[in-house]
Design a protein around this motif. Structure first.
Motif, mmCIF file in Angstrom:
data_model
loop_
_atom_site.group_PDB
_atom_site.id
_atom_site.type_symbol
_atom_site.label_atom_id
_atom_site.label_comp_id
_atom_site.label_asym_id
_atom_site.label_seq_id
_atom_site.Cartn_x
_atom_site.Cartn_y
_atom_site.Cartn_z
ATOM 1 N N ALA A 7 -7.223 21.967 24.609
ATOM 2 C CA ALA A 7 -7.219 21.823 23.146
ATOM 3 C C ALA A 7 -7.410 20.381 22.678
ATOM 4 C CB ALA A 7 -5.938 22.421 22.566
ATOM 5 N N PRO A 8 -6.703 19.389 23.239
ATOM 6 C CA PRO A 8 -6.925 18.005 22.781
ATOM 7 C C PRO A 8 -8.356 17.528 23.016
ATOM 8 C CG PRO A 8 -4.880 18.176 24.028
ATOM 9 C CD PRO A 8 -5.614 19.461 24.226
ATOM 10 N N ARG A 9 -8.989 17.996 24.085
ATOM 11 C CA ARG A 9 -10.375 17.606 24.352
ATOM 12 C C ARG A 9 -11.314 18.236 23.320
ATOM 13 N NH1 ARG A 9 -10.394 19.327 30.558
ATOM 14 N NH2 ARG A 9 -12.575 18.635 30.563
ATOM 15 N N ILE A 10 -11.028 19.469 22.927
ATOM 16 C CA ILE A 10 -11.835 20.107 21.887
ATOM 17 C C ILE A 10 -11.676 19.361 20.569
ATOM 18 C CG2 ILE A 10 -12.214 22.230 20.574
ATOM 19 C CD1 ILE A 10 -11.193 23.786 22.993
ATOM 20 N N GLU A 11 -10.442 18.990 20.238
ATOM 21 C CA GLU A 11 -10.195 18.236 19.008
ATOM 22 C C GLU A 11 -10.946 16.912 19.024
ATOM 23 O OE1 GLU A 11 -5.981 17.952 19.030
ATOM 24 O OE2 GLU A 11 -5.654 20.004 18.281
ATOM 25 N N ARG A 12 -10.990 16.264 20.199
ATOM 26 C CA ARG A 12 -11.711 14.988 20.303
ATOM 27 C C ARG A 12 -13.203 15.182 20.073
ATOM 28 N NH1 ARG A 12 -14.507 13.500 24.436
ATOM 29 N NH2 ARG A 12 -13.387 14.823 25.934
ATOM 30 N N GLU A 48 -15.522 13.567 17.111
ATOM 31 C CA GLU A 48 -16.706 12.749 17.384
ATOM 32 C C GLU A 48 -17.932 13.281 16.645
ATOM 33 O OE1 GLU A 48 -17.028 12.889 21.600
ATOM 34 O OE2 GLU A 48 -15.470 11.377 21.966
ATOM 35 N N LEU A 49 -18.089 14.612 16.626
ATOM 36 C CA LEU A 49 -19.252 15.203 15.960
ATOM 37 C C LEU A 49 -19.210 14.980 14.449
ATOM 38 C CD1 LEU A 49 -19.494 18.569 17.953
ATOM 39 C CD2 LEU A 49 -21.019 16.579 18.135
ATOM 40 N N LEU A 50 -18.037 15.126 13.857
ATOM 41 C CA LEU A 50 -17.928 14.919 12.408
ATOM 42 C C LEU A 50 -18.006 13.431 12.055
ATOM 43 C CD1 LEU A 50 -15.235 17.585 11.438
ATOM 44 C CD2 LEU A 50 -17.736 17.766 11.340
ATOM 45 N N ASP A 51 -17.515 12.573 12.945
ATOM 46 C CA ASP A 51 -17.652 11.135 12.721
ATOM 47 C C ASP A 51 -19.125 10.728 12.671
ATOM 48 O OD1 ASP A 51 -14.923 10.744 12.648
ATOM 49 O OD2 ASP A 51 -14.778 9.998 14.711
ATOM 50 N N ARG A 69 -7.089 26.847 3.003
ATOM 51 C CA ARG A 69 -6.727 25.444 2.787
ATOM 52 C C ARG A 69 -5.226 25.308 2.521
ATOM 53 N NH1 ARG A 69 -10.499 21.684 2.178
ATOM 54 N NH2 ARG A 69 -12.672 22.282 1.750
ATOM 55 N N ALA A 70 -4.695 26.250 1.781
ATOM 56 C CA ALA A 70 -3.290 26.163 1.378
ATOM 57 C C ALA A 70 -2.334 26.642 2.460
ATOM 58 C CB ALA A 70 -3.069 26.973 0.096
ATOM 59 N N ASP A 71 -2.795 27.542 3.323
ATOM 60 C CA ASP A 71 -1.915 28.139 4.333
ATOM 61 C C ASP A 71 -2.680 28.294 5.641
ATOM 62 O OD1 ASP A 71 -0.146 29.543 5.879
ATOM 63 O OD2 ASP A 71 0.088 31.236 4.491
ATOM 64 N N ARG A 72 -2.532 27.331 6.530
ATOM 65 C CA ARG A 72 -3.291 27.345 7.781
ATOM 66 C C ARG A 72 -2.829 28.424 8.759
ATOM 67 N NH1 ARG A 72 -6.186 22.558 8.068
ATOM 68 N NH2 ARG A 72 -6.519 21.882 5.919
ATOM 69 N N SER A 73 -1.681 29.044 8.490
ATOM 70 C CA SER A 73 -1.254 30.150 9.356
ATOM 71 C C SER A 73 -2.188 31.346 9.234
ATOM 72 C CB SER A 73 0.179 30.577 9.013
ATOM 73 O OG SER A 73 0.242 31.218 7.746
ATOM 74 N N LEU A 74 -3.042 31.352 8.208
ATOM 75 C CA LEU A 74 -3.999 32.442 8.011
ATOM 76 C C LEU A 74 -5.268 32.268 8.837
ATOM 77 C CD1 LEU A 74 -3.768 32.770 4.107
ATOM 78 C CD2 LEU A 74 -2.646 34.220 5.825
ATOM 79 N N VAL A 75 -5.430 31.116 9.476
ATOM 80 C CA VAL A 75 -6.670 30.830 10.208
ATOM 81 C C VAL A 75 -6.945 31.836 11.332
ATOM 82 C CG1 VAL A 75 -7.769 29.165 11.767
ATOM 83 C CG2 VAL A 75 -6.843 28.406 9.570
ATOM 84 N N PRO A 76 -5.970 32.177 12.189
ATOM 85 C CA PRO A 76 -6.273 33.147 13.256
ATOM 86 C C PRO A 76 -6.783 34.474 12.725
ATOM 87 C CG PRO A 76 -4.225 32.016 13.738
ATOM 88 C CD PRO A 76 -4.602 31.625 12.346
ATOM 89 N N GLY A 77 -6.165 34.990 11.660
ATOM 90 C CA GLY A 77 -6.631 36.245 11.079
ATOM 91 C C GLY A 77 -8.019 36.126 10.494
ATOM 92 N N ALA A 78 -8.323 34.963 9.947
ATOM 93 C CA ALA A 78 -9.661 34.736 9.390
ATOM 94 C C ALA A 78 -10.713 34.760 10.498
ATOM 95 C CB ALA A 78 -9.701 33.405 8.652
ATOM 96 N N ALA A 111 -12.072 23.870 15.004
ATOM 97 C CA ALA A 111 -13.181 23.418 14.162
ATOM 98 C C ALA A 111 -12.912 23.680 12.693
ATOM 99 C CB ALA A 111 -14.473 24.108 14.599
ATOM 100 N N LEU A 112 -12.404 24.862 12.366
ATOM 101 C CA LEU A 112 -12.145 25.192 10.966
ATOM 102 C C LEU A 112 -11.071 24.289 10.378
ATOM 103 C CD1 LEU A 112 -12.527 26.873 8.453
ATOM 104 C CD2 LEU A 112 -11.037 28.637 9.440
ATOM 105 N N ASN A 113 -9.999 24.070 11.115
ATOM 106 C CA ASN A 113 -8.947 23.188 10.616
ATOM 107 C C ASN A 113 -9.464 21.769 10.416
ATOM 108 O OD1 ASN A 113 -6.315 24.527 10.230
ATOM 109 N ND2 ASN A 113 -6.549 25.128 12.373
ATOM 110 N N ALA A 114 -10.325 21.296 11.325
ATOM 111 C CA ALA A 114 -10.867 19.945 11.204
ATOM 112 C C ALA A 114 -11.767 19.822 9.978
ATOM 113 C CB ALA A 114 -11.643 19.575 12.467
ATOM 114 N N VAL A 115 -12.586 20.833 9.729
ATOM 115 C CA VAL A 115 -13.465 20.814 8.554
ATOM 116 C C VAL A 115 -12.634 20.818 7.270
ATOM 117 C CG1 VAL A 115 -15.136 22.194 7.247
ATOM 118 C CG2 VAL A 115 -15.480 21.804 9.693
#
Length: 394
Positions: free
Chosen positions: A105-110, A114-117, A261-270, A357-361
């Motif tokens: 996971a930390p490598r994916i976040e990195r 980098e891509l968004l930077d 955006r308001a509730d990131r706990s909804l991300v897995p269901g999305a 990716a979604l959380n980072a965006v």
């Protein structure tokens, strides 16, 4: 007006509406039908799709016996049945355990960072080019063990694969095109990476394959290469489609995007609902071992059966109001990654990449305004080739 169910289905170029209407008609009238153009049997209802994908004794994954020779058989997990399938899958599963994914996971976040930077100075970004194409390719390359300096061959192979279009996967010209697209990658793996890992094993999947023992024998180079190619292609293209479809679908439903955006706990269901609503791969293939009756149709032995994952995931018999996108859907047994013993080995990795990716965006951009898109003209993928957004930062 919906076309008659015996007509060819419309292409996906409009994003789906015409195809979804055609498939609803097929589910109601010809849920299992023989397609003369491709000489394959097509399956459209969820219940029948689930049976085909689950019953490996009747519906085999070994499609090579009825398709033209393509030099991509030995070691290819996607064409195996038990007991060989179970043995080889057990070796690879070590790279996709919950602990392995947590470490990744930390490598994916990195990589996402980098891509968004790299596009930080732009007011408009192309999600496909700038994120969804590059992220899964680099992630699966790290899992497998392809050094950064060697990844150009992965990009060239992926580009060639994405350029292929074919309605019939058994077509000799299509098979030849696939083989040509994979040739450089197979040469790199067989002549450079696999021999290097045999000499000096590392903490990666190629090393695990190169040093594995099945029935008291080692995998030969061809088996290791073919399975590695499968992992690279499946791990890249499927997740690329998921990421693109996720951003497109959420942009079409701004109210639910605001909820995320308001509730990131909804991300897995999305993510699960995106997989149902727009599965990254349109079909799953099997071959009949014996004559079998399915939804009133009799399918002879040794025939290619293509399950429509798009149609099964929108079957109103399984999913209430299936054409409605709903990140709060309470039960979602979607088949985007199929089911049974051949359930996608990298499904949890794909989900992890999508969540990160979604959380980072959402963290980086306060607003995304859709500006344009173009679909891939491919029968093997359902995802945008170009997907642009005007972005606003805090």
């Amino acid at each position: 007006m919906v076309d008659p169910p015996n007509a060819a289905p419309p292409f996906f170029a409009d994003g789906g509406p015409a195809l979804y209407a055609w498939m609803r008609n097929a589910r109601d009238n010809t849920p299992v039908m023989f397609d003369e153009a491709s000489q394959t049997w097509k399956v459209y209802r969820y219940e029948d799709a689930h049976r085909v994908l689950s019953d490996w004794q009747v519906f085999s994954n070994d499609m090579c016996r009825i398709m033209p020779e393509h030099g991509f058989t030995r070691g290819n997990l996607s064409t195996m049945d038990p007991p060989e399938h179970k043995q080889l899958r057990g070796v690879i599963a070590q790279g996709f355990t919950p602990r392995a994914l947590a470490d990744l996971a930390p490598r994916i976040e990195r990589i996402v960072g980098e891509l968004l930077d790299a596009v930080e100075d732009r007011t408009e970004i192309d999600i496909t080019r700038d994120l969804s194409y590059q992220l899964p390719l680099n992630v699966i390359a790290e899992v497998i063990g392809v050094p950064r300096g060697d990844r150009g061959v992965l990009y060239r192979t992926a580009d060639a694969q994405l350029a292929l279009t074919c309605e019939n996967p058994a077509d000799p010209d299509f098979v030849g095109g696939v083989q040509k697209a994979m040739g450089e990658l197979q040469s790199y793996l067989g002549q450079e990476l696999v021999p290097a890992r045999r000499r000096d094993p590392q903490d990666d999947l190629v090393s695990k394959l190169a040093t594995a023992s099945l029935d008291d024998r080692s995998l030969d180079d061809e088996e290791v290469v073919n399975f590695t190619v499968l992992l690279l292609l499946a791990g890249h293209l499927t997740t690329m489609s998921l990421l693109g479809n996720m951003m497109l679908t959420l942009s079409e439903h701004p109210g639910q995007l605001a909820e995320l955006r308001a509730d990131r706990s909804l991300v897995p269901g999305a993510v699960e609902e995106v997989l149902r609503y727009r599965p990254p791969v349109p079909e799953g293939g099997r071959v009949t071992n014996v004559e079998v009756e399915l939804a009133g149709a009799t399918i002879p032995a040794d025939r290619l059966v293509l399950v429509s994952l798009i149609s099964a995931n929108r079957d109103e018999r399984e999913f209430p109001d299936p054409d409605r996108f709903d990140i709060h859907r309470p039960a979602n047994p979607q088949l985007a990654f199929t089911t049974g013993i051949h359930y996608c080995l990298g499904a949890h990795l794909a989900r992890l990449e999508a969540k990160i990716a979604l959380n980072a965006v959402l963290d980086r951009y306060t607003d995304l305004t859709f500006t344009g898109m173009q679909w891939y003209e491919s029968y093997s993928l359902c995802n945008p080739k170009r997907l642009t957004f005007e972005v606003r930062r805090p």
